[in-house]
Design an enzyme around this catalytic site. Structure first.
Site, PDB file in Angstrom:
ATOM      1  N   CYS A   1      -0.422  16.397   8.909  1.00  0.00           N
ATOM      2  CA  CYS A   1       1.005  16.678   9.059  1.00  0.00           C
ATOM      3  C   CYS A   1       1.666  15.475   9.732  1.00  0.00           C
ATOM      4  O   CYS A   1       1.211  15.008  10.778  1.00  0.00           O
ATOM      5  CB  CYS A   1       1.227  17.927   9.909  1.00  0.00           C
ATOM      6  SG  CYS A   1       2.972  18.194  10.259  1.00  0.00           S
TER       7      CYS A   1
ATOM      8  N   CYS B   1       3.058  16.675  13.283  1.00  0.00           N
ATOM      9  CA  CYS B   1       2.145  17.164  14.323  1.00  0.00           C
ATOM     10  C   CYS B   1       0.841  16.372  14.378  1.00  0.00           C
ATOM     11  O   CYS B   1       0.045  16.565  15.301  1.00  0.00           O
ATOM     12  CB  CYS B   1       1.806  18.625  14.097  1.00  0.00           C
ATOM     13  SG  CYS B   1       3.216  19.636  13.731  1.00  0.00           S
TER      14      CYS B   1
ATOM     15  N   CYS C   1       1.078  22.940   7.050  1.00  0.00           N
ATOM     16  CA  CYS C   1       0.765  22.757   8.465  1.00  0.00           C
ATOM     17  C   CYS C   1       0.909  24.102   9.177  1.00  0.00           C
ATOM     18  O   CYS C   1       1.952  24.739   9.104  1.00  0.00           O
ATOM     19  CB  CYS C   1       1.695  21.728   9.099  1.00  0.00           C
ATOM     20  SG  CYS C   1       1.440  21.580  10.880  1.00  0.00           S
TER      21      CYS C   1
ATOM     22  N   CYS D   1       3.798  23.626  12.349  1.00  0.00           N
ATOM     23  CA  CYS D   1       5.250  23.528  12.110  1.00  0.00           C
ATOM     24  C   CYS D   1       5.658  24.066  10.734  1.00  0.00           C
ATOM     25  O   CYS D   1       6.831  24.010  10.364  1.00  0.00           O
ATOM     26  CB  CYS D   1       5.729  22.095  12.274  1.00  0.00           C
ATOM     27  SG  CYS D   1       5.223  21.026  10.920  1.00  0.00           S
TER      28      CYS D   1
ATOM     29  N   CYS E   1      -9.678  10.972  -8.604  1.00  0.00           N
ATOM     30  CA  CYS E   1     -10.396  10.326  -9.703  1.00  0.00           C
ATOM     31  C   CYS E   1      -9.948  10.854 -11.064  1.00  0.00           C
ATOM     32  O   CYS E   1      -9.905  10.094 -12.033  1.00  0.00           O
ATOM     33  CB  CYS E   1     -11.895  10.464  -9.524  1.00  0.00           C
ATOM     34  SG  CYS E   1     -12.480  12.159  -9.412  1.00  0.00           S
TER      35      CYS E   1
ATOM     36  N   HIS F   1     -16.806  14.113  -9.888  1.00  0.00           N
ATOM     37  CA  HIS F   1     -16.264  12.774 -10.118  1.00  0.00           C
ATOM     38  C   HIS F   1     -16.100  12.531 -11.614  1.00  0.00           C
ATOM     39  O   HIS F   1     -16.830  13.105 -12.422  1.00  0.00           O
ATOM     40  CB  HIS F   1     -17.174  11.705  -9.506  1.00  0.00           C
ATOM     41  CG  HIS F   1     -16.494  10.355  -9.397  1.00  0.00           C
ATOM     42  ND1 HIS F   1     -15.239  10.190  -8.861  1.00  0.00           N
ATOM     43  CD2 HIS F   1     -16.891   9.113  -9.765  1.00  0.00           C
ATOM     44  CE1 HIS F   1     -14.897   8.909  -8.908  1.00  0.00           C
ATOM     45  NE2 HIS F   1     -15.882   8.225  -9.455  1.00  0.00           N
TER      46      HIS F   1
ATOM     47  N   ASP G   1     -14.784   2.340 -13.669  1.00  0.00           N
ATOM     48  CA  ASP G   1     -14.267   3.311 -12.699  1.00  0.00           C
ATOM     49  C   ASP G   1     -13.111   2.684 -11.935  1.00  0.00           C
ATOM     50  O   ASP G   1     -13.314   1.911 -11.000  1.00  0.00           O
ATOM     51  CB  ASP G   1     -15.388   3.743 -11.748  1.00  0.00           C
ATOM     52  CG  ASP G   1     -14.945   4.865 -10.826  1.00  0.00           C
ATOM     53  OD1 ASP G   1     -13.725   5.039 -10.616  1.00  0.00           O
ATOM     54  OD2 ASP G   1     -15.830   5.576 -10.309  1.00  0.00           O
TER      55      ASP G   1
HETATM   56 ZN   LIG Z   1       3.147  20.125  11.466  1.00  0.00          ZN
END
Ligand SMILES: [Zn+2]
Length: 232
Positions: free
Chosen positions: A69, A72, A96, A99, A122, A149, A164
């Site tokens: 976040c 925070c 979050c 908050c 990926c 993957h 890749d």
């Molecule tokens: Zn937060």
């Protein structure tokens, strides 16, 4: 959900991606994303190094599995929502607990949407990179290891070569044993997808074929996969 039907779901997805690799409108649009100087360098470059470098360092952003976040500075919780239209696979909602701020990460299966957002993991990276390489007339397909993957293979000098775009060069080009040697991958099936076919490419990626066969058990599923893929 049994094992086979969970494979079948991904087959429909990869078949849809592979069909877009044959769509000239898609290929023309993604080719326009590549800067001219990169195109020029790539034209006589067998390793695709300039293209890989540009894609990873100047074009795409990586989406972490866990976000912090911004307010925070704490890890956010992740919820998965189902895709609600043909354009979505699924949506990740990062939230979050302190908050209540949220960030939404829609996971697209339309190449042009991925090209607009330029972010992902990926799967988004290899779906879009594969389209770009196809647009340069180098036949390219998508490969999934069913261990979280995926990457690409390009037909170079009549041989399918491991590529890749999420890794740094030179590991990003023709280092097929990298995952087994460095990430401890224990493969069962590594599959490569084209619009009309599915291929078992596990032997390209393992130096422990006997162990792979042991993991597969008595009944190899490849023929069954092929049938499911044709019907997908
Ligand atoms: Zn937060």
């Amino acid at each position: 959900m049994n094992q086979i039907s969970s494979y079948a779901e991904t087959f429909r997805f990869y078949k849809g991606i592979s069909e877009q690799y044959n769509d000239q409108v898609v290929l023309d649009s993604v080719k326009q994303l590549v800067p001219d100087e990169v195109l020029k360098l790539t034209a006589d470059e067998q390793s695709l190094e300039p293209l890989l470098h540009w894609f990873k360092n100047n074009f795409m952003k990586w989406m972490p599995k866990e976000l912090q976040c911004a307010r925070c500075n704490r890890p956010m919780r992740v919820q998965l929502g189902d895709g609600n239209s043909a354009a979505f696979r699924k949506t990740e909602i990062h939230m979050c607990d302190v908050c209540s701020s949220t960030q939404i990460f829609p996971r697209y299966d339309k190449i042009l949407r991925i090209a607009e957002t330029r972010i992902g993991r990926c799967s988004e990276w290899s779906i879009l990179f594969g389209a770009i390489v196809n647009s340069l007339l180098i036949q390219t397909r998508i490969v999934h290891d069913y261990l979280d993957h995926c990457w690409n293979e390009s037909l170079i000098n009549k041989k399918w070569v491991h590529i890749d775009s999420t890794l740094d060069y030179p590991i990003s080009f023709d280092h097929p044993y990298y995952y087994e040697q460095n990430w401890g991958k224990k493969y069962e099936y590594v599959l490569a997808f084209s619009a009309n076919s599915i291929e078992d490419v596990t032997t390209h990626y393992t130096q422990q074929w006997l162990m792979v066969q042991k993991r597969r058990g008595k009944k190899d599923k490849v023929e069954e996969f092929k049938e499911i893929y044709y019907r997908a």
